[in-house]
Scaffold this motif. Structure first.
Motif, mmCIF file in Angstrom:
data_model
loop_
_atom_site.group_PDB
_atom_site.id
_atom_site.type_symbol
_atom_site.label_atom_id
_atom_site.label_comp_id
_atom_site.label_asym_id
_atom_site.label_seq_id
_atom_site.Cartn_x
_atom_site.Cartn_y
_atom_site.Cartn_z
ATOM 1 N N GLN A 23 20.394 5.305 -3.900
ATOM 2 C CA GLN A 23 19.000 5.688 -4.037
ATOM 3 C C GLN A 23 18.803 7.165 -3.714
ATOM 4 O O GLN A 23 19.334 7.677 -2.744
ATOM 5 C CB GLN A 23 18.119 4.850 -3.091
ATOM 6 C CG GLN A 23 18.204 3.367 -3.323
ATOM 7 C CD GLN A 23 17.658 2.957 -4.667
ATOM 8 O OE1 GLN A 23 16.723 3.553 -5.157
ATOM 9 N NE2 GLN A 23 18.238 1.945 -5.250
ATOM 10 N N THR A 85 11.393 -1.533 0.943
ATOM 11 C CA THR A 85 11.379 -0.981 -0.407
ATOM 12 C C THR A 85 10.180 -0.049 -0.533
ATOM 13 O O THR A 85 9.235 -0.109 0.259
ATOM 14 C CB THR A 85 11.285 -2.083 -1.473
ATOM 15 O OG1 THR A 85 10.057 -2.818 -1.292
ATOM 16 C CG2 THR A 85 12.449 -3.058 -1.366
ATOM 17 N N GLY A 105 12.758 2.241 -4.900
ATOM 18 C CA GLY A 105 14.016 1.592 -4.569
ATOM 19 C C GLY A 105 14.027 1.084 -3.142
ATOM 20 O O GLY A 105 12.984 0.908 -2.513
ATOM 21 N N LEU A 106 15.219 0.850 -2.615
ATOM 22 C CA LEU A 106 15.390 0.411 -1.230
ATOM 23 C C LEU A 106 15.316 1.612 -0.294
ATOM 24 O O LEU A 106 15.804 2.693 -0.625
ATOM 25 C CB LEU A 106 16.736 -0.285 -1.050
ATOM 26 C CG LEU A 106 16.878 -1.676 -1.674
ATOM 27 C CD1 LEU A 106 18.338 -2.118 -1.591
ATOM 28 C CD2 LEU A 106 15.989 -2.674 -0.981
ATOM 29 N N SER A 107 14.721 1.435 0.874
ATOM 30 C CA SER A 107 14.594 2.536 1.828
ATOM 31 C C SER A 107 15.414 2.327 3.091
ATOM 32 O O SER A 107 15.864 3.305 3.694
ATOM 33 C CB SER A 107 13.126 2.755 2.201
ATOM 34 O OG SER A 107 12.551 1.573 2.723
#
Length: 410
Positions: A23, A85, A105-107
């Motif tokens: 990401q 997210t 996206g994913l955090s």
């Protein structure tokens, strides 16, 4: 027993590692400098409080801003799994132009557990820095006036970390995080000429261990408590591997360098925090100093300035004795302000933002779904620079005691 209880959460994080490490967490033209835009390690609770947390001890929520806080989560909670997210919109402006983009996206991913009543731990995956920019500019090149330059960069550095907190005395806690930072950043610079174009590609690879520590002391004040916290990070020196290629518009390679070593240094930092906590609420403030004048980024003709960052936040946890669902919903808000570490064209501009969040309990208040809105501003319109305004919508799922539940026998 350890393999049955702790390893499922840790294994799940490593299954998601390739997705998270891919990401580009933050899109910004200012990520052209160094190894990109850096990100402080944070949980859903921290992000909804404007990044505050150095002086917070919460018995129910994970706080990643100070490793000493990991031990404040108490029984009956024995395990916490958190995944975040986001969707982000960035708008860029100059005096003449404007542009926007959207990403997501994913955090982050975290798993908290206890080894002993006095020893707690967190294993997690988190972004450390990200590069994402696409800039076109007109510059003079020798006898050629107004040559078109194109700058593009992408990539990120992630970290996998293991944090431990130890209760040294009834009111004194110490914590330490050991992190492994890894990733790569690719940057492209091209110029259009009358006979074609030339492109220079640089790829920097990062692999490095780092360490940071924290302390917290709790002072009882009637039914409330004042928590004093401190954190320290000595910075990080590492040798990157830079891969360079120069090629023309036909794809023919004119120059290649594979594996030139370059030396970087990330700055040291330290912070203090205070938190006044009651049964249903907490109000807290942090002050963090980062000595950016110690930073080293080869090839960057930039001036760094030391920064002070102030943040504050308030959280209301809801009424634990409430009879309706709406009465147990948590409310959170926070803000932060600092001067940015880069001095561009002798302009020192601010970076500031705020956040608002809601926490919705599920599964008999064992878990929660957290929604957070955050907005921030970076840059200036002065001296031909770029003003960036960002909006971020975050969804975090927090699951408690899934792997720690014991089967009941009727």
């Amino acid at each position: 027993m350890i393999s049955k209880i702790y390893l499922p959460g840790i294994a799940l994080m490593f299954l998601i590692l390739p997705t998270l490490s891919a990401q580009e967490i933050y899109s910004s033209p200012y990520s052209i400098y160094g190894i990109g835009f850096t990100h402080a390690r944070s949980s859903s609770f921290n992000r909804s409080l404007g990044g505050t947390g150095i002086g917070i001890q919460d018995p129910f929520h994970l706080n990643l801003r100070n490793p000493a806080s990991y031990g404040s989560i108490t029984s009956p909670i024995s395990h916490i799994y958190e995944m975040g997210t986001y969707v982000e919109n960035n708008r860029y402006r100059t005096h003449d132009l404007s542009e926007s983009n959207t990403s997501g996206g994913l955090s982050n991913l975290s798993y908290w557990f206890k080894f002993k009543p006095w020893w707690s731990a967190v294993a997690g995956l988190s972004p450390y820095s990200s590069v994402s920019y696409d800039i076109t500019a007109q510059r003079d090149l020798g006898a050629i006036s107004s040559a078109a330059y194109h700058y593009e960069g992408n990539g990120n550095v992630s970290e996998v970390f293991l944090g431990n907190a130890f209760r040294l005395l009834p009111d004194l806690s110490f914590g330490v995080n050991l992190a492994y930072r890894f990733g790569s950043v690719s940057q492209f610079e091209s110029v259009d000429l009358s006979g074609g174009s030339l492109t220079l590609e640089n790829k920097t690879v990062v692999r490095k261990l780092s360490l940071d520590i924290g302390l917290q002391y709790r002072i009882a004040i009637g039914k409330r408590a004042l928590v004093i916290g401190a954190i320290a990070d000595p910075g990080m020196s590492f040798t990157g591997k830079q891969i360079s290629d120069l090629y023309d518009n036909l794809g023919d390679t004119l120059y290649h360098s594979n594996g030139e070593e370059i030396h970087y240094r990330m700055p040291p930092s330290a912070g203090l925090g205070l938190g006044l906590q009651a049964k249903r609420s907490v109000i807290a403030a942090d002050l963090k100093y980062t000595r950016w004048t110690d930073a080293i980024f080869p090839g960057d003709e930039t001036t760094f300035r030391d920064t002070w960052k102030f943040s504050a936040g308030y959280a209301y946890h809801g009424n634990p004795d409430g009879t309706s669902y709406w009465s147990v919903i948590g409310l959170r808000s926070g803000f932060y302000f600092q001067h940015y570490q880069l001095a561009l064209k002798n302009d020192n501009f601010p970076l500031w933002g705020y956040s608002i969040g809601l926490s919705f309990p599920v599964f008999d208040n064992k878990s929660s779904i957290n929604l957070t809105y955050a907005a921030d501003q970076l840059g200036t319109l002065n001296s031909g620079l770029i003003l960036q305004r960002s909006q971020r919508f975050m969804l975090d799922i927090v699951i408690r005691d899934i792997w720690g539940m014991k089967r009941r026998v009727d």
